[in-house]
Design a protein around this motif. Sequence first.
Motif, PDB file in Angstrom:
ATOM      1  N   ILE A 131       2.184  -2.628  10.796  1.00 58.77           N
ATOM      2  CA  ILE A 131       2.974  -2.840   9.574  1.00 58.77           C
ATOM      3  C   ILE A 131       2.575  -1.810   8.522  1.00 58.77           C
ATOM      4  O   ILE A 131       3.428  -1.244   7.837  1.00 58.77           O
ATOM      5  CB  ILE A 131       2.778  -4.277   9.044  1.00 58.77           C
ATOM      6  CG1 ILE A 131       3.212  -5.284  10.112  1.00 58.77           C
ATOM      7  CG2 ILE A 131       3.573  -4.494   7.760  1.00 58.77           C
ATOM      8  CD1 ILE A 131       2.868  -6.724   9.778  1.00 58.77           C
ATOM      9  N   VAL A 132       1.270  -1.554   8.414  1.00 62.25           N
ATOM     10  CA  VAL A 132       0.789  -0.522   7.484  1.00 62.25           C
ATOM     11  C   VAL A 132       1.398   0.823   7.837  1.00 62.25           C
ATOM     12  O   VAL A 132       1.939   1.533   6.980  1.00 62.25           O
ATOM     13  CB  VAL A 132      -0.753  -0.430   7.515  1.00 62.25           C
ATOM     14  CG1 VAL A 132      -1.241   0.703   6.615  1.00 62.25           C
ATOM     15  CG2 VAL A 132      -1.389  -1.744   7.093  1.00 62.25           C
ATOM     16  N   ILE A 133       1.325   1.184   9.110  1.00 62.45           N
ATOM     17  CA  ILE A 133       1.831   2.491   9.548  1.00 62.45           C
ATOM     18  C   ILE A 133       3.342   2.558   9.389  1.00 62.45           C
ATOM     19  O   ILE A 133       3.883   3.592   8.973  1.00 62.45           O
ATOM     20  CB  ILE A 133       1.404   2.783  11.000  1.00 62.45           C
ATOM     21  CG1 ILE A 133      -0.105   3.025  11.049  1.00 62.45           C
ATOM     22  CG2 ILE A 133       2.165   3.984  11.557  1.00 62.45           C
ATOM     23  CD1 ILE A 133      -0.659   3.251  12.432  1.00 62.45           C
ATOM     24  N   GLY A 134       4.035   1.466   9.712  1.00 56.85           N
ATOM     25  CA  GLY A 134       5.488   1.471   9.568  1.00 56.85           C
ATOM     26  C   GLY A 134       5.909   1.806   8.150  1.00 56.85           C
ATOM     27  O   GLY A 134       6.770   2.666   7.926  1.00 56.85           O
ATOM     28  N   ALA A 135       5.291   1.150   7.173  1.00 58.48           N
ATOM     29  CA  ALA A 135       5.610   1.427   5.771  1.00 58.48           C
ATOM     30  C   ALA A 135       5.161   2.827   5.365  1.00 58.48           C
ATOM     31  O   ALA A 135       5.772   3.472   4.517  1.00 58.48           O
ATOM     32  CB  ALA A 135       4.956   0.381   4.868  1.00 58.48           C
ATOM     33  N   MET A 136       4.096   3.312   5.991  1.00 54.95           N
ATOM     34  CA  MET A 136       3.558   4.636   5.688  1.00 54.95           C
ATOM     35  C   MET A 136       4.502   5.764   6.119  1.00 54.95           C
ATOM     36  O   MET A 136       4.539   6.831   5.495  1.00 54.95           O
ATOM     37  CB  MET A 136       2.222   4.809   6.427  1.00 54.95           C
ATOM     38  CG  MET A 136       1.526   6.133   6.224  1.00 54.95           C
ATOM     39  SD  MET A 136       0.168   6.373   7.418  1.00 54.95           S
ATOM     40  CE  MET A 136      -0.945   5.049   6.982  1.00 54.95           C
ATOM     41  N   ALA A 185       0.824  -1.212   0.000  1.00 58.48           N
ATOM     42  CA  ALA A 185       0.000   0.000   0.000  1.00 58.48           C
ATOM     43  C   ALA A 185       0.856   1.259   0.000  1.00 58.48           C
ATOM     44  O   ALA A 185       0.440   2.307  -0.501  1.00 58.48           O
ATOM     45  CB  ALA A 185      -0.930  -0.003   1.214  1.00 58.48           C
ATOM     46  N   SER A 186       2.068   1.153   0.540  1.00 63.31           N
ATOM     47  CA  SER A 186       2.994   2.288   0.556  1.00 63.31           C
ATOM     48  C   SER A 186       4.067   2.181  -0.506  1.00 63.31           C
ATOM     49  O   SER A 186       4.483   3.186  -1.082  1.00 63.31           O
ATOM     50  CB  SER A 186       3.676   2.396   1.931  1.00 63.31           C
ATOM     51  OG  SER A 186       2.771   2.842   2.908  1.00 63.31           O
ATOM     52  N   ARG A 187       4.529   0.964  -0.788  1.00 67.30           N
ATOM     53  CA  ARG A 187       5.679   0.796  -1.680  1.00 67.30           C
ATOM     54  C   ARG A 187       5.315   0.822  -3.159  1.00 67.30           C
ATOM     55  O   ARG A 187       6.117   1.239  -3.988  1.00 67.30           O
ATOM     56  CB  ARG A 187       6.407  -0.503  -1.340  1.00 67.30           C
ATOM     57  CG  ARG A 187       7.094  -0.427   0.004  1.00 67.30           C
ATOM     58  CD  ARG A 187       7.851  -1.678   0.322  1.00 67.30           C
ATOM     59  NE  ARG A 187       8.555  -1.534   1.591  1.00 67.30           N
ATOM     60  CZ  ARG A 187       9.124  -2.534   2.242  1.00 67.30           C
ATOM     61  NH1 ARG A 187       9.089  -3.745   1.743  1.00 67.30           N
ATOM     62  NH2 ARG A 187       9.737  -2.314   3.391  1.00 67.30           N
ATOM     63  N   HIS A 188       4.118   0.362  -3.505  1.00 64.75           N
ATOM     64  CA  HIS A 188       3.717   0.329  -4.901  1.00 64.75           C
ATOM     65  C   HIS A 188       3.376   1.745  -5.359  1.00 64.75           C
ATOM     66  O   HIS A 188       2.783   2.530  -4.616  1.00 64.75           O
ATOM     67  CB  HIS A 188       2.506  -0.590  -5.077  1.00 64.75           C
ATOM     68  CG  HIS A 188       2.285  -0.997  -6.491  1.00 64.75           C
ATOM     69  ND1 HIS A 188       1.759  -0.145  -7.434  1.00 64.75           N
ATOM     70  CD2 HIS A 188       2.530  -2.177  -7.136  1.00 64.75           C
ATOM     71  CE1 HIS A 188       1.671  -0.780  -8.591  1.00 64.75           C
ATOM     72  NE2 HIS A 188       2.146  -2.010  -8.436  1.00 64.75           N
ATOM     73  N   ALA A 189       3.743   2.067  -6.577  1.00 63.04           N
ATOM     74  CA  ALA A 189       3.502   3.421  -7.096  1.00 63.04           C
ATOM     75  C   ALA A 189       2.026   3.797  -7.054  1.00 63.04           C
ATOM     76  O   ALA A 189       1.674   4.966  -6.873  1.00 63.04           O
ATOM     77  CB  ALA A 189       4.021   3.518  -8.533  1.00 63.04           C
ATOM     78  N   ASP A 190       1.138   2.816  -7.214  1.00 67.86           N
ATOM     79  CA  ASP A 190      -0.301   3.072  -7.190  1.00 67.86           C
ATOM     80  C   ASP A 190      -0.937   2.638  -5.873  1.00 67.86           C
ATOM     81  O   ASP A 190      -2.153   2.445  -5.796  1.00 67.86           O
ATOM     82  CB  ASP A 190      -0.992   2.333  -8.343  1.00 67.86           C
ATOM     83  CG  ASP A 190      -0.539   2.846  -9.702  1.00 67.86           C
ATOM     84  OD1 ASP A 190      -0.311   4.061  -9.824  1.00 67.86           O
ATOM     85  OD2 ASP A 190      -0.406   2.035 -10.631  1.00 67.86           O
ATOM     86  N   GLY A 191      -0.130   2.483  -4.830  1.00 71.17           N
ATOM     87  CA  GLY A 191      -0.643   2.019  -3.541  1.00 71.17           C
ATOM     88  C   GLY A 191      -1.609   2.999  -2.904  1.00 71.17           C
ATOM     89  O   GLY A 191      -1.485   4.217  -3.058  1.00 71.17           O
ATOM     90  N   GLY A 192      -2.569   2.453  -2.173  1.00 72.96           N
ATOM     91  CA  GLY A 192      -3.589   3.283  -1.537  1.00 72.96           C
ATOM     92  C   GLY A 192      -3.038   4.279  -0.539  1.00 72.96           C
ATOM     93  O   GLY A 192      -3.526   5.407  -0.442  1.00 72.96           O
ATOM     94  N   VAL A 193      -2.019   3.887   0.227  1.00 72.29           N
ATOM     95  CA  VAL A 193      -1.429   4.810   1.201  1.00 72.29           C
ATOM     96  C   VAL A 193      -0.799   6.001   0.497  1.00 72.29           C
ATOM     97  O   VAL A 193      -0.922   7.149   0.943  1.00 72.29           O
ATOM     98  CB  VAL A 193      -0.408   4.088   2.100  1.00 72.29           C
ATOM     99  CG1 VAL A 193       0.473   5.076   2.858  1.00 72.29           C
ATOM    100  CG2 VAL A 193      -1.128   3.173   3.082  1.00 72.29           C
ATOM    101  N   ARG A 194      -0.144   5.763  -0.630  1.00 69.95           N
ATOM    102  CA  ARG A 194       0.469   6.879  -1.375  1.00 69.95           C
ATOM    103  C   ARG A 194      -0.596   7.874  -1.820  1.00 69.95           C
ATOM    104  O   ARG A 194      -0.390   9.088  -1.757  1.00 69.95           O
ATOM    105  CB  ARG A 194       1.243   6.357  -2.581  1.00 69.95           C
ATOM    106  CG  ARG A 194       2.543   5.675  -2.197  1.00 69.95           C
ATOM    107  CD  ARG A 194       3.472   5.481  -3.368  1.00 69.95           C
ATOM    108  NE  ARG A 194       4.778   5.061  -2.894  1.00 69.95           N
ATOM    109  CZ  ARG A 194       5.739   5.879  -2.502  1.00 69.95           C
ATOM    110  NH1 ARG A 194       5.543   7.188  -2.550  1.00 69.95           N
ATOM    111  NH2 ARG A 194       6.894   5.422  -2.071  1.00 69.95           N
TER     112      ARG A 194
END
Length: 202
Positions: free
Chosen positions: A163-168, A125-134
Amino acid sequence: CERPLAWLRAQRTRKLLVYVHGGLNSEAEALARARQLAPHALAQGIYPLFLAWRTGPLETVGDLLEEALARATGSLGEPPGVPLPATGRDWLVQLSERTDRLLETLLRPPGLALWGQMKLNAERASRHADGGVRALVAHWRALHDRLDGGLELHLAGHSAGAIVIGAMLGVLREAGLRVRTLRLLAPACTTRVALEHYAPAG
Protein backbone atom coordinates in the motif's frame (compact mmCIF):
# COMPACT_ATOMS: atom_id res chain seq x y z
CA CYS A 1 21.45 11.78 -0.05
CA GLU A 2 25.16 12.09 0.84
CA ARG A 3 25.88 8.59 2.14
CA PRO A 4 24.26 6.70 -0.73
CA LEU A 5 25.86 9.13 -3.18
CA ALA A 6 29.37 8.45 -1.89
CA TRP A 7 28.78 4.69 -1.77
CA LEU A 8 27.14 4.44 -5.20
CA ARG A 9 29.85 6.50 -6.89
CA ALA A 10 32.33 3.82 -5.86
CA GLN A 11 30.28 1.01 -7.48
CA ARG A 12 30.15 -0.21 -11.05
CA THR A 13 26.35 -0.25 -10.82
CA ARG A 14 24.22 2.37 -9.10
CA LYS A 15 21.37 0.43 -7.61
CA LEU A 16 19.23 1.74 -4.77
CA LEU A 17 16.89 -0.78 -3.15
CA VAL A 18 13.96 0.62 -1.16
CA TYR A 19 12.41 -2.00 1.12
CA VAL A 20 9.06 -1.32 2.84
CA HIS A 21 8.00 -3.71 5.60
CA GLY A 22 4.46 -4.84 6.26
CA GLY A 23 1.88 -4.38 8.98
CA LEU A 24 2.03 -5.27 12.67
CA ASN A 25 5.76 -4.50 12.89
CA SER A 26 7.05 -2.28 15.64
CA GLU A 27 9.84 0.17 14.95
CA ALA A 28 12.30 -2.11 16.79
CA GLU A 29 11.28 -5.10 14.66
CA ALA A 30 11.66 -3.07 11.47
CA LEU A 31 15.15 -1.95 12.47
CA ALA A 32 16.15 -5.52 13.37
CA ARG A 33 15.07 -6.69 9.91
CA ALA A 34 17.05 -3.92 8.28
CA ARG A 35 20.17 -4.98 10.17
CA GLN A 36 19.70 -8.54 8.94
CA LEU A 37 19.03 -7.74 5.28
CA ALA A 38 21.33 -4.76 4.66
CA PRO A 39 24.66 -6.67 4.61
CA HIS A 40 23.34 -9.03 1.90
CA ALA A 41 22.30 -6.15 -0.35
CA LEU A 42 25.61 -4.32 0.15
CA ALA A 43 27.53 -7.50 -0.69
CA GLN A 44 25.72 -7.56 -4.06
CA GLY A 45 26.59 -3.95 -4.89
CA ILE A 46 23.13 -2.64 -3.95
CA TYR A 47 22.59 0.26 -1.54
CA PRO A 48 19.64 -0.66 0.72
CA LEU A 49 17.25 1.88 2.18
CA PHE A 50 14.56 0.68 4.58
CA LEU A 51 11.33 2.59 4.99
CA ALA A 52 10.37 1.79 8.58
CA TRP A 53 6.85 2.87 9.48
CA ARG A 54 5.40 2.11 12.88
CA THR A 55 2.71 -0.53 12.44
CA GLY A 56 3.02 -2.44 15.73
CA PRO A 57 -0.32 -3.06 17.47
CA LEU A 58 0.36 -0.64 20.34
CA GLU A 59 1.74 2.01 17.99
CA THR A 60 -1.28 1.71 15.72
CA VAL A 61 -3.71 1.88 18.64
CA GLY A 62 -1.86 5.05 19.67
CA ASP A 63 -2.48 6.46 16.20
CA LEU A 64 -6.18 5.58 16.50
CA LEU A 65 -6.45 7.46 19.77
CA GLU A 66 -4.65 10.46 18.28
CA GLU A 67 -7.09 10.41 15.35
CA ALA A 68 -10.04 10.31 17.76
CA LEU A 69 -8.57 13.15 19.82
CA ALA A 70 -7.94 15.18 16.66
CA ARG A 71 -11.57 14.72 15.60
CA ALA A 72 -12.77 15.77 19.04
CA THR A 73 -10.59 18.90 19.06
CA GLY A 74 -11.06 19.78 15.39
CA SER A 75 -7.34 19.44 14.59
CA LEU A 76 -7.62 16.54 12.14
CA GLY A 77 -6.41 18.63 9.23
CA GLU A 78 -3.12 19.52 10.90
CA PRO A 79 0.01 18.02 9.36
CA PRO A 80 1.76 15.02 10.94
CA GLY A 81 4.15 15.98 13.67
CA VAL A 82 1.96 18.67 15.21
CA PRO A 83 2.29 18.08 18.98
CA LEU A 84 -0.81 16.68 20.57
CA PRO A 85 -1.85 17.35 24.15
CA ALA A 86 -0.22 15.10 26.73
CA THR A 87 -3.47 13.13 27.01
CA GLY A 88 -3.08 12.10 23.37
CA ARG A 89 0.65 11.43 23.42
CA ASP A 90 0.93 9.62 26.74
CA TRP A 91 -2.20 7.54 26.27
CA LEU A 92 -0.61 4.31 27.45
CA VAL A 93 0.05 5.78 30.90
CA GLN A 94 -3.24 7.63 31.17
CA LEU A 95 -5.78 5.01 30.07
CA SER A 96 -9.06 5.55 31.87
CA GLU A 97 -12.51 4.01 31.78
CA ARG A 98 -13.42 6.52 29.07
CA THR A 99 -10.50 5.53 26.81
CA ASP A 100 -11.17 1.86 27.52
CA ARG A 101 -14.69 2.29 26.12
CA LEU A 102 -13.25 4.19 23.15
CA LEU A 103 -10.86 1.34 22.42
CA GLU A 104 -13.69 -1.19 22.54
CA THR A 105 -15.57 0.83 19.94
CA LEU A 106 -12.55 1.40 17.73
CA LEU A 107 -11.50 -2.24 17.75
CA ARG A 108 -14.90 -3.73 16.93
CA PRO A 109 -14.90 -5.89 14.84
CA PRO A 110 -11.44 -7.10 15.87
CA GLY A 111 -8.62 -5.88 13.68
CA LEU A 112 -10.63 -3.66 11.35
CA ALA A 113 -9.74 -0.41 13.09
CA LEU A 114 -6.04 -1.35 13.26
CA TRP A 115 -5.96 -2.30 9.60
CA GLY A 116 -7.84 0.83 8.54
CA GLN A 117 -5.42 3.05 10.46
CA MET A 118 -2.40 1.30 8.90
CA LYS A 119 -3.80 1.83 5.40
CA LEU A 120 -4.52 5.48 6.19
CA ASN A 121 -0.96 6.03 7.43
CA ALA A 122 0.48 4.25 4.39
CA GLU A 123 -1.40 6.48 1.95
CA ARG A 124 -0.88 9.73 3.88
CA ALA A 125 2.90 9.33 3.62
CA SER A 126 2.53 10.06 -0.10
CA ARG A 127 -0.67 12.11 -0.29
CA HIS A 128 -0.04 14.63 2.49
CA ALA A 129 2.04 17.64 1.47
CA ASP A 130 4.41 16.97 4.39
CA GLY A 131 4.35 13.17 4.03
CA GLY A 132 7.53 11.22 4.62
CA VAL A 133 7.46 9.53 1.21
CA ARG A 134 7.30 12.92 -0.53
CA ALA A 135 10.41 14.03 1.37
CA LEU A 136 12.22 10.80 0.44
CA VAL A 137 11.35 11.06 -3.24
CA ALA A 138 12.76 14.59 -3.36
CA HIS A 139 16.07 13.22 -2.03
CA TRP A 140 16.03 10.37 -4.54
CA ARG A 141 15.50 12.87 -7.35
CA ALA A 142 18.51 14.85 -6.11
CA LEU A 143 20.54 11.64 -5.91
CA HIS A 144 19.48 10.72 -9.44
CA ASP A 145 20.60 14.14 -10.75
CA ARG A 146 23.94 14.04 -8.93
CA LEU A 147 24.62 10.63 -10.46
CA ASP A 148 23.99 12.16 -13.91
CA GLY A 149 20.72 10.25 -14.31
CA GLY A 150 22.37 6.93 -13.53
CA LEU A 151 20.38 5.93 -10.43
CA GLU A 152 18.65 2.53 -10.66
CA LEU A 153 15.64 2.49 -8.37
CA HIS A 154 14.39 -0.91 -7.17
CA LEU A 155 11.35 -1.30 -4.90
CA ALA A 156 10.38 -4.21 -2.65
CA GLY A 157 7.43 -4.35 -0.30
CA HIS A 158 6.07 -6.96 2.07
CA SER A 159 2.39 -7.29 2.99
CA ALA A 160 0.98 -3.80 3.74
CA GLY A 161 4.19 -2.35 2.31
CA ALA A 162 2.37 -2.82 -1.01
CA ILE A 163 0.00 0.00 0.00
CA VAL A 164 2.90 2.33 0.81
CA ILE A 165 4.58 1.56 -2.51
CA GLY A 166 1.33 1.83 -4.45
CA ALA A 167 0.74 5.37 -3.20
CA MET A 168 4.44 6.14 -3.73
CA LEU A 169 4.32 5.34 -7.46
CA GLY A 170 2.39 8.49 -8.31
CA VAL A 171 4.89 10.65 -6.40
CA LEU A 172 7.77 8.98 -8.25
CA ARG A 173 6.02 9.63 -11.54
CA GLU A 174 5.60 13.32 -10.64
CA ALA A 175 9.33 13.49 -9.85
CA GLY A 176 10.25 11.90 -13.18
CA LEU A 177 11.82 8.85 -11.55
CA ARG A 178 11.59 5.45 -13.22
CA VAL A 179 11.35 2.23 -11.22
CA ARG A 180 13.59 -0.47 -12.69
CA THR A 181 12.15 -3.41 -10.74
CA LEU A 182 9.28 -3.93 -8.30
CA ARG A 183 8.80 -6.94 -6.05
CA LEU A 184 5.77 -7.42 -3.79
CA LEU A 185 5.97 -10.21 -1.21
CA ALA A 186 2.51 -11.44 -0.14
CA PRO A 187 0.98 -8.04 -0.99
CA ALA A 188 -1.84 -7.06 1.35
CA CYS A 189 -3.77 -4.75 -0.92
CA THR A 190 -7.16 -4.90 -2.56
CA THR A 191 -7.90 -5.13 -6.26
CA ARG A 192 -9.05 -1.51 -6.06
CA VAL A 193 -5.63 -0.42 -4.76
CA ALA A 194 -3.90 -2.43 -7.46
CA LEU A 195 -6.03 -0.91 -10.22
CA GLU A 196 -5.77 2.62 -8.80
CA HIS A 197 -2.01 2.66 -8.24
CA TYR A 198 -0.23 -0.20 -9.98
CA ALA A 199 -2.12 -0.42 -13.26
CA PRO A 200 -1.32 3.18 -14.31
CA ALA A 201 2.36 2.65 -13.41
CA GLY A 202 2.66 -0.41 -15.67
